[in-house]
Design an enzyme around this catalytic site. Structure first.
Site, PDB file in Angstrom:
ATOM      1  CE1 TYR A  68      -3.636   2.587   0.611  1.00  0.00           C
ATOM      2  CE2 TYR A  68      -2.358   3.295   2.514  1.00  0.00           C
ATOM      3  CZ  TYR A  68      -3.404   3.503   1.633  1.00  0.00           C
ATOM      4  OH  TYR A  68      -4.202   4.608   1.759  1.00  0.00           O
ATOM      5  CE  LYS A 120       1.085   4.651   8.473  1.00  0.00           C
ATOM      6  NZ  LYS A 120       1.118   4.080   7.152  1.00  0.00           N
ATOM      7  CG  ASP A 169       5.821   3.821   0.801  1.00  0.00           C
ATOM      8  OD1 ASP A 169       6.107   4.565   1.758  1.00  0.00           O
ATOM      9  OD2 ASP A 169       4.648   3.576   0.455  1.00  0.00           O
TER      10      ASP A 169
END
Ligand SMILES: *Cc1c(COP(=O)(O)O)cnc(C)c1O
Length: 426
Positions: free
Chosen positions: A142, A265, A237
């Site tokens: 994702y 995050k 990523d």
């Protein structure tokens, strides 16, 4: 009706599905989401006043524990000086220098407000830099919800992807090739066929959005060699893995130097902050220096940067990552033993402060592998734990997290609860 049910009903009347991000709706586990009223350290409290040991950690950011006093103080101080300026600040330079020091492949970077923005911008940049359109992603990884990444695999190896979301024109995903994680032969075949047309490959260097899945060493090194040979940009990523699996992220463990890295995050410490960066020659293609446009009203927001800077300071204190990994080891081993004692088919893995729980005999290697695990058993485990005051992410397809606030005692308490849950209902 209890207070969580009341709030969920009220929310559903005004917010689609009652939530502002789909996984929060408990759709894949059933039941009523807990509405959180506060969080501190390793705990969250719901609207009924019930306390939970929290292993979601806001899906990763809460690595130093919720509402860490030093982070809260840094935020308070920054907020007193103004919430947003839309003009450059010194703190943005400081955090950029700090990130580049921790992640040496990042020579220059730009701050944005979400992981989605970071990956979307990195891909646009890779396309602008190479002058190519095609991109490669892997099934089950994702990278946020931008159009060209909401793709599922096409019918054949070299057929480009189909949209996995309504509202995404097939025209937007026809440049995205979706390959299988850890499939080296497929990767080689693809590069042989269209390697010189590939703008970039983006991957989760430890996949955390199809539970936790490790890449093989061969896969990682083949990927670096092929992208280099064909002039394709390699994008790590690290929105989830950055500052999570190790201080320097997955790339420090792989010994790989990606061309671009995306982060999010943890770097915001719970505030909306993300970044993308990498090779200086590539970053020079961004506006206002180059022709690739990218911008943001709240990019580099002073309050978010303050939370991020303080979090980066705390995680660099001696022993932080050793402790985090010790906690993840203690928890995953404890859960495995509890499952074994109850005769439940279960396995685990962990990397730094991130771990996977699988209702399967072995850890999965790919998305297809993961779909063969016992999702019903996960649901029973999830609700059994939640009822007894332990919150894991409400989906079998998510990695889990520990924070520095999860003491050995709290983990022992968690394992004791798991023994009961495995014994009774899983
Ligand atoms: C969470 C995540 C994103 C998206 O970040 P948002 O801040 O939710 O937009 C992108 N990539 C990975 C690997 C993620 O885990």
């Amino acid at each position: 009706m209890n207070r969580n049910e009341q709030l969920f009903n009220r929310a559903k009347a005004i917010i689609p599905g009652g939530v502002n991000s789909p996984v929060r709706a408990f759709g894949s586990v059933g039941g009523v989401p807990r509405f959180i009223t506060k969080a501190e350290g390793a705990y969250v409290w719901d609207a009924e006043g019930k306390r939970y040991i929290d292993y979601v950690g806001s899906w990763g950011p809460a690595i130093v524990g919720h509402a860490h006093p030093e982070v809260v103080e840094a935020v308070r101080e920054a907020a007193l000086g103004g919430l947003s300026f839309g003009a450059p600040t010194e703190a943005e330079i400081v955090i950029a220098e700090e990130i580049a020091k921790i992640v040496p492949s990042v020579e220059q970077l730009r701050l944005v407000s979400s992981g989605t923005e970071a990956t979307m911008s990195a891909i646009r940049l890779a396309r602008g830099f190479t002058g190519r359109d095609k991109i490669i992603k892997f099934e089950g990884c994702y990278h946020g919800h931008s159009d060209s990444l909401l793709v599922k695999a096409g019918s054949g190896l070299l057929t480009f992807g189909n949209p996995s979301s309504a509202g995404v024109p097939a025209d937007f995903t026809k440049h995205t090739l979706v390959l299988s994680y850890n499939d080296v032969a497929q990767l080689e075949e693809t590069f042989t066929a269209v390697g010189d047309e590939i703008a970039c490959v983006i991957l989760e260097p430890f996949a955390g959005n199809m539970n936790l899945i490790r890449p093989s060493e061969n896969f990682i090194h083949t990927l670096r060699a092929l992208t280099e040979k064909h002039g394709a940009v390699l994008i790590y990523d690290e929105v989830m893995t950055g500052f999570r699996v190790a201080l320097g992220g997955a790339q420090s463990l792989h010994g790989i130097k990606p061309d671009l890295t995306t982060m999010g995050k943890v770097i915001g410490g719970g505030m909306p902050l993300a970044a993308f960066g990498g090779r200086k020659d590539i970053m020079a293609c961004i506006s206002p220096l180059g022709g690739v446009y990218q911008a943001g009203t709240l990019s580099g927001n002073p309050v978010a940067v303050a939370a991020g800077l303080k979090t980066l300071e705390i995680i660099q204190r001696p022993g932080f990552y050793e402790t985090l990994a010790d906690r993840a080891r203690q928890l995953t081993q404890g859960l495995e033993e509890a499952a074994k004692a109850a005769g439940v088919t279960f396995s685990t893995d962990f990397i730094g402060g991130m771990y996977g729980l699988y209702f399967a005999a072995e850890c999965p290697n790919s998305y297809a592998d993961m779909t063969r695990s016992d999702i019903e058993a996960f649901k029973r485990f999830f609700h059994g734990m939640l009822d007894k005051g332990v919150a894991f992410g409400p989906s079998a397809y998510e990695a889990c997290f520990v924070s520095a606030a999860h003491t050995p005692e709290l983990i022992e308490e968690t394992v004791a609860i798991a023994r009961e849950v495995f014994g009774q209902s899983v």
